[in-house]
Write a protein that holds these residues in place. Structure first.
Motif, mmCIF file in Angstrom:
data_model
loop_
_atom_site.group_PDB
_atom_site.id
_atom_site.type_symbol
_atom_site.label_atom_id
_atom_site.label_comp_id
_atom_site.label_asym_id
_atom_site.label_seq_id
_atom_site.Cartn_x
_atom_site.Cartn_y
_atom_site.Cartn_z
ATOM 1 N N GLY A 147 0.800 -1.228 0.000
ATOM 2 C CA GLY A 147 0.000 0.000 0.000
ATOM 3 C C GLY A 147 0.825 1.267 0.000
ATOM 4 O O GLY A 147 0.428 2.272 -0.597
ATOM 5 N N VAL A 148 1.970 1.261 0.700
ATOM 6 C CA VAL A 148 2.808 2.467 0.742
ATOM 7 C C VAL A 148 4.038 2.295 -0.168
ATOM 8 O O VAL A 148 4.193 3.007 -1.160
ATOM 9 C CB VAL A 148 3.241 2.814 2.187
ATOM 10 N N CYS A 149 4.904 1.324 0.154
ATOM 11 C CA CYS A 149 6.179 1.216 -0.567
ATOM 12 C C CYS A 149 5.980 0.816 -2.029
ATOM 13 O O CYS A 149 6.566 1.409 -2.931
ATOM 14 C CB CYS A 149 7.099 0.214 0.134
ATOM 15 N N MET A 184 3.161 0.964 -3.888
ATOM 16 C CA MET A 184 2.412 1.995 -4.617
ATOM 17 C C MET A 184 3.344 3.157 -4.963
ATOM 18 O O MET A 184 3.251 3.725 -6.052
ATOM 19 C CB MET A 184 1.254 2.506 -3.762
ATOM 20 N N ALA A 185 4.251 3.511 -4.054
ATOM 21 C CA ALA A 185 5.173 4.630 -4.305
ATOM 22 C C ALA A 185 6.112 4.306 -5.467
ATOM 23 O O ALA A 185 6.564 5.203 -6.171
ATOM 24 C CB ALA A 185 5.976 4.959 -3.044
ATOM 25 N N ARG A 186 6.417 3.007 -5.656
ATOM 26 C CA ARG A 186 7.267 2.606 -6.783
ATOM 27 C C ARG A 186 6.446 2.333 -8.036
ATOM 28 O O ARG A 186 6.978 1.872 -9.037
ATOM 29 C CB ARG A 186 8.051 1.335 -6.413
#
Lengths: 144, 143
Positions: free
Chosen positions: B108-110, B112-114
């Motif tokens: 959800g964070v890492c 999605m950020a990539r």
């Protein structure tokens, strides 16, 4: 030793962030997902804030030749969407909706000493170990 | 159970979660995903791989204490579900994140950020599944 100290600090920053964000509070998590009921949209701000920092931070960090305290960046390389990813994510979402805790919310919450968190973590670990055993058996069966 | 809308605290917490993700990558070269950290902690490749994971988990668990020291009050947690729901939900979360290869922090964070396709699909699915489950549990079963 420096690597351990940095790891502790990274974990602490994450843990403090999780605790003040509301991600460790099942009442708040379940209300975020309960649009038809007692909806609390707060958690959209958690995701928004985390993504904003990570998108820009990663862009800078991943231009470096290597991490400060390791040889390489350990990045997942797979791009394919397969059945375990889809089915696993669906099962995770169902479990999250039943219990109200996700792994990243529950680990820091252990520090509150609340018994509910330990109950959830025990079941979480049982699920992880069961899934690993199932996967090993599938691989062994596929190899025969 | 009603909870109050806390956009600033949640945004602040989110910024810290993002900061931890960036620091983890910058110093350790690692995705800040709870599932991955925990999986490697349970089955480490060697002692040094286990020790940084143990230190990170210890840091996470120290979070509530540090929040209490700064604010003077313990973090607010309310668990509006029964013990069987914690057990069933926890077991399903463990199965799901292992096969799905990540959870809210990792996908959800890492991820999605990539802009990882796998993470975008995983996040969409677990969010939709969670919305649907909460609807069924609260409005159809009535728990």
């Amino acid at each position: 030793m420096l690597k351990l100290i940095i790891s502790y600090i990274v974990g602490l920053v994450f843990g403090v962030g999780i605790m003040i964000s509301g991600m460790a509070n099942p009442a708040k998590v379940l209300n975020f997902f309960d649009i038809a009921g007692t909806w609390d949209p707060s958690l959209a701000f958690v995701m928004g804030g985390a993504l904003a920092i990570t998108v820009f931070g990663y862009r800078f960090v991943l231009k470096q030749p290597a991490p400060r305290l390791a040889d390489t960046f350990h990045l997942p390389t797979r791009q394919d969407v397969d059945l375990p990813l889809v089915a696993g994510s669906a099962v995770f979402g169902i479990g999250w909706g039943i219990a109200g805790f996700c792994p990243g919310g529950a680990i820091p919450a252990l520090g509150t000493g609340r018994v509910e968190v330990f109950v959830f973590i025990a079941a979480l670990l049982a699920g992880i170990l069961t899934a690993k055993a199932l996967r090993r058996r599938n691989r062994a069966a596929a190899a025969v | 159970m009603e909870t109050s809308f806390t956009p600033l605290l949640s945004l602040g917490g989110g910024l810290l979660i993002g900061l931890a993700a960036v620091l983890s990558m910058a110093f350790l070269g690692r995705i800040m995903g709870a599932t991955g950290i925990l999986a490697g902690f349970l089955a480490p490749s060697d002692l040094s791989d286990w020790s940084w994971r143990a230190a990170m988990i210890a840091g996470m668990v120290s979070g509530p204490l540090v929040v209490t020291l700064f604010t003077g009050t313990a973090p607010d947690i309310a668990v509006p579900v029964t013990t069987p729901m914690l057990l069933i939900g926890g077991f399903l979360v463990g199965i799901g994140v292992t096969f799905g290869g990540g959870c809210t922090s990792g996908h959800g964070v890492c991820g999605m950020a990539r802009v990882s396709p796998r993470s975008i699909v995983a996040t969409a699915i677990f969010m939709i599944a969670c919305f649907a489950t909460v609807y069924v549990v609260r409005h159809m079963v009535g728990l």
